[in-house]
Every structure is written in C-alpha cells, then in structure tokens.
Design a protein around this motif. Structure first.
Motif, PDB file in Angstrom:
ATOM      1  N   PHE A 222      -4.436  -4.452 -17.125  1.00  0.00           N
ATOM      2  CA  PHE A 222      -3.391  -3.623 -16.537  1.00  0.00           C
ATOM      3  C   PHE A 222      -2.997  -4.142 -15.160  1.00  0.00           C
ATOM      4  O   PHE A 222      -1.808  -4.271 -14.846  1.00  0.00           O
ATOM      5  CB  PHE A 222      -3.875  -2.180 -16.428  1.00  0.00           C
ATOM      6  N   ALA A 223      -4.005  -4.479 -14.337  1.00  0.00           N
ATOM      7  CA  ALA A 223      -3.725  -5.016 -13.009  1.00  0.00           C
ATOM      8  C   ALA A 223      -2.907  -6.300 -13.123  1.00  0.00           C
ATOM      9  O   ALA A 223      -1.953  -6.517 -12.365  1.00  0.00           O
ATOM     10  CB  ALA A 223      -5.028  -5.278 -12.263  1.00  0.00           C
ATOM     11  N   ALA A 224      -3.255  -7.145 -14.076  1.00  0.00           N
ATOM     12  CA  ALA A 224      -2.526  -8.401 -14.264  1.00  0.00           C
ATOM     13  C   ALA A 224      -1.064  -8.149 -14.601  1.00  0.00           C
ATOM     14  O   ALA A 224      -0.170  -8.849 -14.106  1.00  0.00           O
ATOM     15  CB  ALA A 224      -3.182  -9.233 -15.361  1.00  0.00           C
TER      16      ALA A 224
ATOM     17  N   MET B   6      -5.689  -5.243  -7.650  1.00  0.00           N
ATOM     18  CA  MET B   6      -5.101  -3.919  -7.574  1.00  0.00           C
ATOM     19  C   MET B   6      -6.210  -2.903  -7.352  1.00  0.00           C
ATOM     20  O   MET B   6      -7.294  -3.003  -7.939  1.00  0.00           O
ATOM     21  CB  MET B   6      -4.349  -3.619  -8.870  1.00  0.00           C
ATOM     22  N   LEU B   7      -5.963  -1.943  -6.478  1.00  0.00           N
ATOM     23  CA  LEU B   7      -6.951  -0.913  -6.196  1.00  0.00           C
ATOM     24  C   LEU B   7      -6.851   0.170  -7.277  1.00  0.00           C
ATOM     25  O   LEU B   7      -5.854   0.881  -7.363  1.00  0.00           O
ATOM     26  CB  LEU B   7      -6.710  -0.321  -4.811  1.00  0.00           C
ATOM     27  N   ILE B   8      -7.883   0.269  -8.105  1.00  0.00           N
ATOM     28  CA  ILE B   8      -7.916   1.229  -9.203  1.00  0.00           C
ATOM     29  C   ILE B   8      -9.185   2.070  -9.079  1.00  0.00           C
ATOM     30  O   ILE B   8     -10.291   1.521  -9.042  1.00  0.00           O
ATOM     31  CB  ILE B   8      -7.885   0.524 -10.574  1.00  0.00           C
TER      32      ILE B   8
ATOM     33  N   VAL C 296      -9.682  -4.429  -8.366  1.00  0.00           N
ATOM     34  CA  VAL C 296      -9.758  -5.028  -9.695  1.00  0.00           C
ATOM     35  C   VAL C 296      -8.906  -6.289  -9.702  1.00  0.00           C
ATOM     36  O   VAL C 296      -7.698  -6.233  -9.418  1.00  0.00           O
ATOM     37  CB  VAL C 296      -9.266  -4.051 -10.784  1.00  0.00           C
ATOM     38  N   ARG C 297      -9.528  -7.406  -9.991  1.00  0.00           N
ATOM     39  CA  ARG C 297      -8.795  -8.676 -10.064  1.00  0.00           C
ATOM     40  C   ARG C 297      -8.014  -8.736 -11.366  1.00  0.00           C
ATOM     41  O   ARG C 297      -8.541  -8.482 -12.446  1.00  0.00           O
ATOM     42  CB  ARG C 297      -9.767  -9.853  -9.984  1.00  0.00           C
ATOM     43  N   GLY C 298      -6.741  -9.062 -11.269  1.00  0.00           N
ATOM     44  CA  GLY C 298      -5.908  -9.138 -12.458  1.00  0.00           C
ATOM     45  C   GLY C 298      -6.277 -10.320 -13.330  1.00  0.00           C
ATOM     46  O   GLY C 298      -6.429 -11.440 -12.848  1.00  0.00           O
TER      47      GLY C 298
ATOM     48  N   ARG D 155       0.843  -1.188   0.000  1.00  0.00           N
ATOM     49  CA  ARG D 155       0.000   0.000   0.000  1.00  0.00           C
ATOM     50  C   ARG D 155       0.878   1.238   0.000  1.00  0.00           C
ATOM     51  O   ARG D 155       1.803   1.371   0.787  1.00  0.00           O
ATOM     52  CB  ARG D 155      -0.945   0.007   1.192  1.00  0.00           C
ATOM     53  N   GLY D 156       0.558   2.115  -0.930  1.00  0.00           N
ATOM     54  CA  GLY D 156       1.283   3.357  -1.093  1.00  0.00           C
ATOM     55  C   GLY D 156       0.670   4.092  -2.266  1.00  0.00           C
ATOM     56  O   GLY D 156      -0.550   4.200  -2.381  1.00  0.00           O
ATOM     57  N   ALA D 157       1.500   4.620  -3.175  1.00  0.00           N
ATOM     58  CA  ALA D 157       0.974   5.237  -4.380  1.00  0.00           C
ATOM     59  C   ALA D 157       0.183   4.221  -5.188  1.00  0.00           C
ATOM     60  O   ALA D 157      -0.760   4.560  -5.907  1.00  0.00           O
ATOM     61  CB  ALA D 157       2.110   5.811  -5.213  1.00  0.00           C
ATOM     62  N   VAL D 158       0.567   2.964  -5.079  1.00  0.00           N
ATOM     63  CA  VAL D 158      -0.150   1.844  -5.682  1.00  0.00           C
ATOM     64  C   VAL D 158      -0.474   0.868  -4.566  1.00  0.00           C
ATOM     65  O   VAL D 158       0.366   0.598  -3.707  1.00  0.00           O
ATOM     66  CB  VAL D 158       0.705   1.146  -6.763  1.00  0.00           C
ATOM     67  N   GLU D 159      -1.698   0.346  -4.546  1.00  0.00           N
ATOM     68  CA  GLU D 159      -2.075  -0.652  -3.543  1.00  0.00           C
ATOM     69  C   GLU D 159      -2.514  -1.927  -4.245  1.00  0.00           C
ATOM     70  O   GLU D 159      -3.303  -1.886  -5.191  1.00  0.00           O
ATOM     71  CB  GLU D 159      -3.203  -0.143  -2.643  1.00  0.00           C
ATOM     72  N   TYR D 160      -1.977  -3.048  -3.804  1.00  0.00           N
ATOM     73  CA  TYR D 160      -2.382  -4.308  -4.390  1.00  0.00           C
ATOM     74  C   TYR D 160      -2.219  -5.441  -3.376  1.00  0.00           C
ATOM     75  O   TYR D 160      -1.510  -5.323  -2.375  1.00  0.00           O
ATOM     76  CB  TYR D 160      -1.604  -4.611  -5.675  1.00  0.00           C
ATOM     77  N   VAL D 161      -2.924  -6.532  -3.655  1.00  0.00           N
ATOM     78  CA  VAL D 161      -2.886  -7.727  -2.820  1.00  0.00           C
ATOM     79  C   VAL D 161      -2.609  -8.916  -3.721  1.00  0.00           C
ATOM     80  O   VAL D 161      -3.206  -9.027  -4.807  1.00  0.00           O
ATOM     81  CB  VAL D 161      -4.225  -7.946  -2.083  1.00  0.00           C
ATOM     82  N   ILE D 162      -1.728  -9.778  -3.300  1.00  0.00           N
ATOM     83  CA  ILE D 162      -1.496 -11.042  -3.997  1.00  0.00           C
ATOM     84  C   ILE D 162      -1.662 -12.164  -2.985  1.00  0.00           C
ATOM     85  O   ILE D 162      -1.100 -12.115  -1.894  1.00  0.00           O
ATOM     86  CB  ILE D 162      -0.104 -11.096  -4.639  1.00  0.00           C
ATOM     87  N   ARG D 163      -2.500 -13.131  -3.352  1.00  0.00           N
ATOM     88  CA  ARG D 163      -2.760 -14.292  -2.503  1.00  0.00           C
ATOM     89  C   ARG D 163      -2.633 -15.530  -3.375  1.00  0.00           C
ATOM     90  O   ARG D 163      -3.561 -15.873  -4.101  1.00  0.00           O
ATOM     91  CB  ARG D 163      -4.148 -14.192  -1.878  1.00  0.00           C
ATOM     92  N   GLY D 164      -1.467 -16.156  -3.317  1.00  0.00           N
ATOM     93  CA  GLY D 164      -1.230 -17.308  -4.172  1.00  0.00           C
ATOM     94  C   GLY D 164      -1.244 -16.917  -5.633  1.00  0.00           C
ATOM     95  O   GLY D 164      -0.541 -16.001  -6.067  1.00  0.00           O
ATOM     96  N   ASP D 165      -2.083 -17.596  -6.420  1.00  0.00           N
ATOM     97  CA  ASP D 165      -2.147 -17.353  -7.856  1.00  0.00           C
ATOM     98  C   ASP D 165      -3.027 -16.163  -8.219  1.00  0.00           C
ATOM     99  O   ASP D 165      -3.085 -15.778  -9.391  1.00  0.00           O
ATOM    100  CB  ASP D 165      -2.683 -18.591  -8.582  1.00  0.00           C
ATOM    101  N   GLU D 166      -3.734 -15.612  -7.265  1.00  0.00           N
ATOM    102  CA  GLU D 166      -4.640 -14.514  -7.561  1.00  0.00           C
ATOM    103  C   GLU D 166      -4.098 -13.188  -7.041  1.00  0.00           C
ATOM    104  O   GLU D 166      -3.289 -13.153  -6.110  1.00  0.00           O
ATOM    105  CB  GLU D 166      -6.024 -14.777  -6.957  1.00  0.00           C
ATOM    106  N   GLY D 167      -4.567 -12.096  -7.651  1.00  0.00           N
ATOM    107  CA  GLY D 167      -4.129 -10.794  -7.203  1.00  0.00           C
ATOM    108  C   GLY D 167      -5.132  -9.717  -7.577  1.00  0.00           C
ATOM    109  O   GLY D 167      -5.901  -9.869  -8.532  1.00  0.00           O
TER     110      GLY D 167
END
Length: 267
Positions: A159-161, A139-141, A146-148, A125-137
């Motif tokens: 883009f998230a992907a 991004m906060l847009i 938004v799921r990649g 979390r910062g200028a870009v925030e994202y979460v990755i959990r195993g094979d999924e991820g």
C-alpha cells in the motif's frame, strides 16, 4: 480497503492535482547546470555547494532571464502559451533547488518540504505523512514507518508503495507543471495573493483559457499566481472526480532555502 486508506489515496490524488509530489530524479536540461539543483543534502543537512540561484562567487542567478522563459510577457492582458509556461516554470524550479509549500484541501492541511539534489527528497506531513528520498520511500502507518515495496507480501508495504509511486509520478518539475501545457494562459494583472503566508504578497495572476484535466479529473475555477522569477506563489482549483467536487489550494511559502528531510531508515 479501509476508510483511512481510501482517504490517503484521495489526498495523494489531490496533492498530485495541485503540484505537490515527487519523483525518482530530475533530468535537468542541457542549459540548466545540474549543480543548480543542489540546495540541501538528502540527510537534511545544509549543502556546502552554492545555494540554488547563486553562482560560485555568491552572485544570484536572475531567474527572470532564463532561456526557457524568453518570450513570456508578464503584463496585464498578455496570453502565454501553455507549453512555454510549463517549460519556464520547470526550469525556474530546478534553479531554485528546494522549497516548501502547504496544501489546503477538504481533508485538511498537508505541509511539504522538498529539494532536488538532483534526486528528489521530500517530506509530506498531514493526514498522510511520507518521505521520499531518491528511489526509496516510507509512509507512516499506525505510528510506524513502512518502507514501500510493491513486491512485498506485507500489505502495508504494498500500500505504501502504491501511494509513494503515485506521488513520484508528478514530482519532476516537468511533471509538476504537466497540466499547464494543455492550454494558453491569460495574465489578468498583478494582484494580491489570497494567502497571508505565501512567499510573496502579490504576483502575476493567470487563468487558463481552456479546459484542464489531470488523471481523468476535470478542473475548474483554476487560478495561478506567479512571481517575476517565474516561480509559483499560489495555485487553486476545483476537481471533479467520482461525483465529488473538491477545491484545493497550494501555497508556496519559500523557494531556495534549506529544508530538513528525515531519514526513516536511520531509525
């Protein structure tokens, strides 16, 4: 591509540059037990398994005596082979199982919590925030998760992907220390860490003896602070790319403690 998206990609590139990304999973070496990488459940709940660095009877594992770290002399004037250093640090991180760090760059501050379970779970979390959990991820847009998905017709999902895939590429502990094996490292001595909130106030101060590059980025003014347990404390370097020079630092604020990773899929 919008300025926001260009900034996002630049930040992820710098994050990768200084060891702060994640991957699909960790293939632990045969001599490092898989459950040693279990610290926190991907839901963010504390694990009921032994804490990283501990045995089932509660005794802590001595990270200074890991087989991968044999032959490393942390003493002033010592020279450490880069490949040995990388293998040692990766093994120590797997044993630690989880951690938190802060990336300071030209674009601001990014805070990251991560755990290997053995799959990676991470929240940046910062200028870009994202979460990755195993094979999924995700991004906060524009205020929404938004799921990649690289196969989607939705440009935000594609883009998230792309951002998440770049982050994954260096998240395996061996990927996080990949550039360290390019050259030998000299131990300057035991010095104060230039960050007040680092996991340790002092550590072994190392500098590379040769040139380091990563993803076509040439690094200079690189310095690393390492603990007796072979875990990173602080890293700083200046990257040259696209005619732009940017200095970034990475401060590890804790190793082996519980972390909370949100689950965007839960709503």
């Amino acid at each position: 591509m919008t300025t926001r998206r260009l900034t996002a990609l630049a930040l992820v590139a710098l994050t990768t540059l200084v060891l702060s990304a994640c991957t699909r999973g960790v293939e632990t070496p045969d001599d490092v037990p898989t459950d040693a990488a279990t610290q926190t459940d991907p839901t963010g709940e504390p694990s009921t398994e032994p804490s990283a660095g501990e045995t089932t009877d509660g005794d802590e594992v001595d990270l200074t005596t890991l087989p991968e770290c044999e032959g490393i002399a942390l003493e002033e004037g010592a020279v450490v082979d880069g490949e040995v250093l990388a293998d040692c640090m990766a093994a120590a991180m797997i044993e630690a199982g989880s951690g938190s760090h802060r990336l300071d760059s030209y674009d601001g501050v990014t805070e990251v919590d991560f755990t290997w379970n053995p799959e990676i779970a991470l929240h940046a979390r910062g200028a870009v925030e994202y979460v990755i959990r195993g094979d999924e991820g995700w991004m906060l847009i524009d205020g929404r998760w938004v799921r990649g998905d690289s196969t989607s017709s939705d440009p935000d999902e594609v883009f998230a992907a792309s951002v998440l895939e770049l982050s994954r590429a260096f998240g395996d502990p061996r990927g996080m220390v990949l550039m360290f094996n390019q050259t030998a490292w000299e131990v300057l001595g035991e010095d104060a860490v230039p960050a007040s909130d680092a996991v340790r106030e002092s550590g072994w101060h190392l500098v590379p003896q040769g040139q380091l590059t990563l993803l076509g980025v040439t690094l200079s003014d690189v310095e690393l602070w390492l603990g007796e347990d072979h875990l990173g404390i602080y890293f700083v370097g200046t990257g040259q790319f696209g005619g732009v020079s940017a200095t970034s630092s990475n401060t590890f604020t804790q190793w082996g403690g519980p972390v909370e990773i949100p689950d965007p899929a839960a709503g």
